[in-house]
Design a protein around this motif. Structure first.
Motif, PDB file in Angstrom:
ATOM      1  N   SER A  19       0.938  -1.163  -0.310  1.00 50.49           N
ATOM      2  CA  SER A  19      -0.148  -0.080   0.351  1.00 50.49           C
ATOM      3  C   SER A  19       0.681   1.549  -0.138  1.00 50.49           C
ATOM      4  N   SER A  20       1.888   1.714   0.411  1.00 52.19           N
ATOM      5  CA  SER A  20       2.778   2.681  -0.034  1.00 52.19           C
ATOM      6  C   SER A  20       3.869   2.416  -0.873  1.00 52.19           C
ATOM      7  N   GLY A  21       3.526   1.576  -1.658  1.00 45.16           N
ATOM      8  CA  GLY A  21       4.083   1.808  -3.120  1.00 45.16           C
ATOM      9  C   GLY A  21       5.177   0.934  -3.361  1.00 45.16           C
ATOM     10  N   GLN A  22       5.554   0.449  -3.024  1.00 45.06           N
ATOM     11  CA  GLN A  22       7.227  -0.838  -2.467  1.00 45.06           C
ATOM     12  C   GLN A  22       6.686  -1.701  -3.294  1.00 45.06           C
ATOM     13  N   VAL A  23       8.175  -1.957  -3.823  1.00 47.35           N
ATOM     14  CA  VAL A  23       7.253  -3.205  -4.969  1.00 47.35           C
ATOM     15  C   VAL A  23       8.475  -3.816  -4.128  1.00 47.35           C
ATOM     16  N   LEU A  24       8.317  -5.030  -4.213  1.00 47.36           N
ATOM     17  CA  LEU A  24       8.956  -6.540  -3.618  1.00 47.36           C
ATOM     18  C   LEU A  24       8.833  -8.015  -5.042  1.00 47.36           C
ATOM     19  N   ALA A  25       9.793  -8.899  -4.680  1.00 52.77           N
ATOM     20  CA  ALA A  25       9.537 -10.048  -5.500  1.00 52.77           C
ATOM     21  C   ALA A  25       8.483 -10.850  -4.479  1.00 52.77           C
ATOM     22  N   LYS A  26       8.352 -11.307  -5.200  1.00 51.06           N
ATOM     23  CA  LYS A  26       6.621 -12.111  -4.487  1.00 51.06           C
ATOM     24  C   LYS A  26       7.489 -13.316  -3.299  1.00 51.06           C
ATOM     25  N   LYS A  27       8.198 -13.789  -3.390  1.00 53.99           N
ATOM     26  CA  LYS A  27       8.593 -15.071  -2.926  1.00 53.99           C
ATOM     27  C   LYS A  27       9.852 -14.351  -1.508  1.00 53.99           C
TER      28      LYS A  27
END
Length: 243
Positions: A19-27
């Motif tokens: 919700s903050s816009g941070q993107v990480l790999a799903k794993k």
């Protein structure tokens, strides 16, 4: 709803945006896919197994000439549809107008057919009709390829005469013919073109078309190629529906 992010596929891997816009790999993301809004494009609708909520809602987008295989693959991502999960079918207005027009062709006027309420069963019937039409086209294409192959006794037989004038392409009459009639015409054309063919193979192909395509018809013209014939078929269907 309480969703905490979005799960999507990009650059050959699944990613999660919180919700903050941070993107990480799903794993590596602390968010589970069941707590996010999951986006599946068409290629990811085959074989992907996401662990979704028991009461998850899915939105399936439908497009022009949508067929059963694509629709069922998309719907199949919801593993618990027989329980509390549900589907909503969405698409552009012109798609639903087409569904209404084709599924209510018996209505008196064209205006009635495009304004009638579209129900789920109408969409499913439209998808099945598209699937049947694609199969009919597939039978004709399979027969054309097989009959062409049966006439290639020599390398020179693989060369077709290039018709690039309008009279050759569009001067012949356009007719509605059965798939068997079209296959026989194709066989005779290739036999005349090369002077020889594997008759047993050609006859078997025609018999198979007669078995699988019994009762079905297509637009046929000795001048137009297959793509032109398919376009003519669609135009004639639309004209019949608007009458």
């Amino acid at each position: 709803v309480g969703l905490k992010g979005v799960t999507y596929y990009e650059n050959d891997e699944w990613k999660v945006m919180d919700s903050s816009g941070q993107v990480l790999a799903k794993k590596t993301s602390p968010l589970h896919e069941s707590d996010t809004f999951v986006i599946l494009d068409e290629p990811r609708c085959r074989g992907v197994d996401m662990k979704l909520r028991e009461d998850a809602h899915a939105f399936i987008t439908i497009g022009k000439e949508m067929r059963k295989d694509k629709f069922m693959q998309a719907a199949g991502r919801m593993r618990q549809l027989e329980q509390r999960q549900s589907l909503f079918i969405i698409g552009e207005q012109n798609i639903f107008s087409e569904v209404s027009r084709k599924m209510h062709a018996s209505n008196n006027t064209f205006k009635d057919r495009i304004t009638v309420k579209v129900e789920t069963k109408d969409v499913l019937n439209w998808i099945m009709k598209n699937t049947a039409n694609a199969m009919i086209d597939g039978i004709s294409q399979w027969a054309e390829n097989g009959l062409f192959f049966s006439s290639e006794a020599e390398a020179k037989d693989a060369l077709l005469q290039d018709h690039n004038d309008l009279l050759a392409l569009y001067g012949s009459p356009v007719e509605q013919k059965t798939l068997t009639e079209i296959a026989k015409k194709c066989r005779n054309y290739h036999l005349k073109r090369t002077g020889s063919c594997l008759e047993a193979m050609a006859d078997e192909i025609v018999d198979r078309v007669n078995e699988l395509g019994d009762g079905y018809t297509r637009i046929s013209s000795s001048g137009a190629d297959e793509e032109c014939e398919r376009e003519l078929q669609r135009e004639m269907e639309e004209e019949e529906e608007e009458e």
